[in-house]
Enzyme design. Structure first.
Site, short mmCIF file in Angstrom:
data_model
loop_
_atom_site.label_atom_id
_atom_site.label_comp_id
_atom_site.label_asym_id
_atom_site.label_seq_id
_atom_site.Cartn_x
_atom_site.Cartn_y
_atom_site.Cartn_z
N ASN A 163 113.29 26.49 74.99
CA ASN A 163 114.22 26.61 76.11
C ASN A 163 114.37 28.07 76.50
OD1 ASN A 163 116.19 25.20 77.92
ND2 ASN A 163 117.47 26.84 77.11
N TYR A 168 121.85 33.80 79.52
CA TYR A 168 123.21 33.81 78.97
C TYR A 168 123.56 35.27 78.69
CZ TYR A 168 121.18 29.24 77.56
OH TYR A 168 120.49 28.05 77.51
N TRP A 208 126.10 31.42 75.29
CA TRP A 208 125.64 30.16 75.85
C TRP A 208 126.81 29.22 75.88
CZ3 TRP A 208 121.31 30.85 71.91
CH2 TRP A 208 121.78 30.69 70.60
N GLU A 234 110.98 25.81 80.88
CA GLU A 234 111.22 26.68 82.03
C GLU A 234 109.97 27.50 82.38
OE1 GLU A 234 113.61 26.18 79.73
OE2 GLU A 234 115.46 25.79 80.83
N ASP A 237 133.63 37.83 85.99
CA ASP A 237 132.63 36.78 86.12
C ASP A 237 132.36 36.38 87.57
OD1 ASP A 237 130.85 34.82 85.10
OD2 ASP A 237 132.10 34.75 83.29
#
Ligand SMILES: Cc1cc2nc3c(=O)[nH]c(=O)nc-3n(C[C@H](O)[C@H](O)[C@H](O)COP(=O)(O)O)c2cc1C
Ligand SMILES: [Mn+2]
Length: 488
Positions: free
Chosen positions: A168, A172, A186, A234, A283
């Protein structure tokens, strides 16, 4: 031809007038954010800071902070072209006859050609360092004033599912704790977190290996953000998007592979029983995400190019770079959604809805309760499960015209009747939820109500002039002495 690496894309951006070099010394602590925030919001170029304060390495930011640069990265004129390519593959499911099967062959061969290729070496290995290195050599940003520290914001975090061995890659953020230790943020629904849980459950080893690549060709960099199903690699998807395999090379110290053309690679591990306070962090909600407990990444080896370029991004009050990436992702995945739910006509996620807060969905309604069925579908569709508010409208509403959506959907609802609440997983960043990761979501059925849904009154038509009158006025317009267009 796909971009080989980050620097090839930088050259292209420069050629297209989409990159500005900044030679003045600027501090990665807050100053780069303030500059980038202004530039992104003004629709400006990618920025290459040649002299970030305290580091010998240049920093690239706002690489994909506009629709045009995202299209350049994907080598298309519009993300719709990628969607069409995907549609082409989806359409070829279960061929009927021999001829249909034959037709599929070239496409299947093409897919095979996209698989990641393992190579023996690569530029990311030009310098290999097992001791005496520090993350502080790189211009790692402290983005916003209340941030808990400096953050690596665009790391490609690579792990392996301990059960299936499948790779994967996820982006993150990583808070820097010291020269060789960072957080590993994550979120609980993400695939890296799932690998961590599986490894813990198996209890075979006290730690899990993690590799992190920073700076790669723009499609590989974007691939870490794609919301694709677990165990779909990915890097395979990146190969499909760039129409050329991604070259992967073995790590120096562990059994993971990293993109060979990366600028910087960090090898290390997370302890399965170690958690540490992470945050706060300014964020993409436009608010600080608060402190939380997350695993800790210990860097044991660092490899990089001779002259590495540090790729980063900022998030904050929208729109930021992530909006333009997300917008392309939304267009690219619409055909995938529509394959499973053909009644979906279009989908929009306004920038201010920061992806998980608001999704507007237009459907071709076919049966009573159809809008609520689509809400359930979206809440069970990968990361779309986190969507806080879903507004379902009829197919004749343009979901990208937010004025029209507000007008027509508010006219279509009886709030008590048309709102659906559910409980379930919510975004880790949702600071209003009753607790982290769990809370309520709301669907608004803003479609026309039918008699078969218990609506006994008549539903009126939208007001529109008749065609004959329109035509007549069109012809008269120039004689009326009115300015503006005769067209509506
Ligand atoms: C700039 C940026 C920063 C991100 N930071 C995080 C993060 O800290 N934690 C997280 O779980 N997701 C983060 N994401 C979103 C994930 O990259 C995204 O959900 C991705 O699909 C996760 O991959 P996965 O499905 O393989 O887990 C970030 C995205 C962007 C664009
Ligand atoms: Mn994944």
């Amino acid at each position: 031809m796909a971009y080989r690496d980050l620097r090839e894309f930088i050259k292209r951006l420069e050629k297209e007038g989409e990159l500005k070099r900044i030679s003045a010394e600027v501090d990665p602590v807050l100053e780069i954010t303030e500059i980038t925030d202004r530039v992104t919001k003004a629709g400006g170029p990618a920025l290459l800071f040649e002299r970030p304060k305290g580091s010998r390495h240049p920093l690239l930011i706002n690489m994909l902070g506009s629709k045009r640069r995202v299209n350049l990265a994907l080598e298309v004129n519009d993300a719709e072209e990628v969607a069409q390519r995907i549609r082409g593959y989806l359409d070829m499911q279960t061929p009927q006859g021999f001829l249909d099967k034959l037709k599929m062959l070239p496409k299947l061969a093409e897919i095979g050609a996209f698989f990641p290729k393992t190579v023996k070496g690569g530029p990311c290995k030009e310098v290999i360092r097992k001791d005496g290195f520090s993350l502080l050599e790189f211009p790692i940003l402290k983005c916003w004033p209340q941030d808990g520290g400096r953050y690596i914001t665009w790391p490609l975090v690579i792990t392996k599912n301990p059960e299936t061995g499948k790779r994967n890659v996820g982006v993150y953020r990583m808070q820097m704790y010291d020269e060789r230790t960072t957080g590993m943020h994550w979120q609980t629904q993400k695939h890296g977190a799932e690998h961590f849980r599986r490894a813990k459950e198996r209890g075979e080893r006290p730690r899990m290996e993690v590799a992190v690549a920073i700076g790669a060709d723009p499609v590989v960099a974007m691939a870490g953000i794609l919301p694709i199903p677990p165990d779909l690699d990915e890097m395979m998807f990146a190969g499909f998007l760039r129409r050329e395999s991604v070259e992967m090379v073995a790590c120096e110290t562990m059994d993971l592979e990293v993109p060979a053309q990366a600028e910087i690679v960090l090898e290390g591990y997370v302890n399965l029983d170690e958690m540490r306070t992470e945050g706060p962090f300014g964020d993409h909600t436009g608010f600080y995400s608060l402190e939380g407990d997350f695993p800790v990444f210990h860097v044991t080896c660092m490899t990089h190019r001779k002259d590495p370029i540090y790729l980063t991004t900022i998030v904050g009050p929208p729109p930021q770079e992530d909006f333009f990436i997300g917008q392309a992702i939304e267009r690219v995945f619409l055909p995938v959604m529509r394959m499973q739910y053909p009644e979906i006509v279009d989908v929009a996620m306004p920038a201010e809805g920061i992806f998980h807060n608001l999704m507007i969905v237009a459907i071709r309604k076919s049966y009573p309760g159809h809008a609520r069925k689509i809400m359930s579908a979206i809440w069970s569709l990968g990361q779309a499960m986190l969507t806080k508010v879903i507004v379902v409208v009829d197919h004749d509403v343009d979901v990208h015209n937010y004025g029209e959506v507000v007008w027509k959907s508010l006219c279509a609802i009886d709030p008590e009747r048309d709102v659906q609440f559910v409980l379930g997983p919510v975004d880790t960043l949702d600071h209003a939820a009753r607790m982290q990761d769990y809370g309520s979501k709301m669907g608004i059925d803003a479609t026309r109500k039918w008699e078969s849904e218990g609506f006994r009154r008549r539903w009126p038509d939208v007001i529109e002039m008749d065609e004959a009158t329109r035509q007549r006025i069109e012809q008269l317009w120039s004689t009326l002495g009115l300015s503006g267009s005769s067209k509506r």
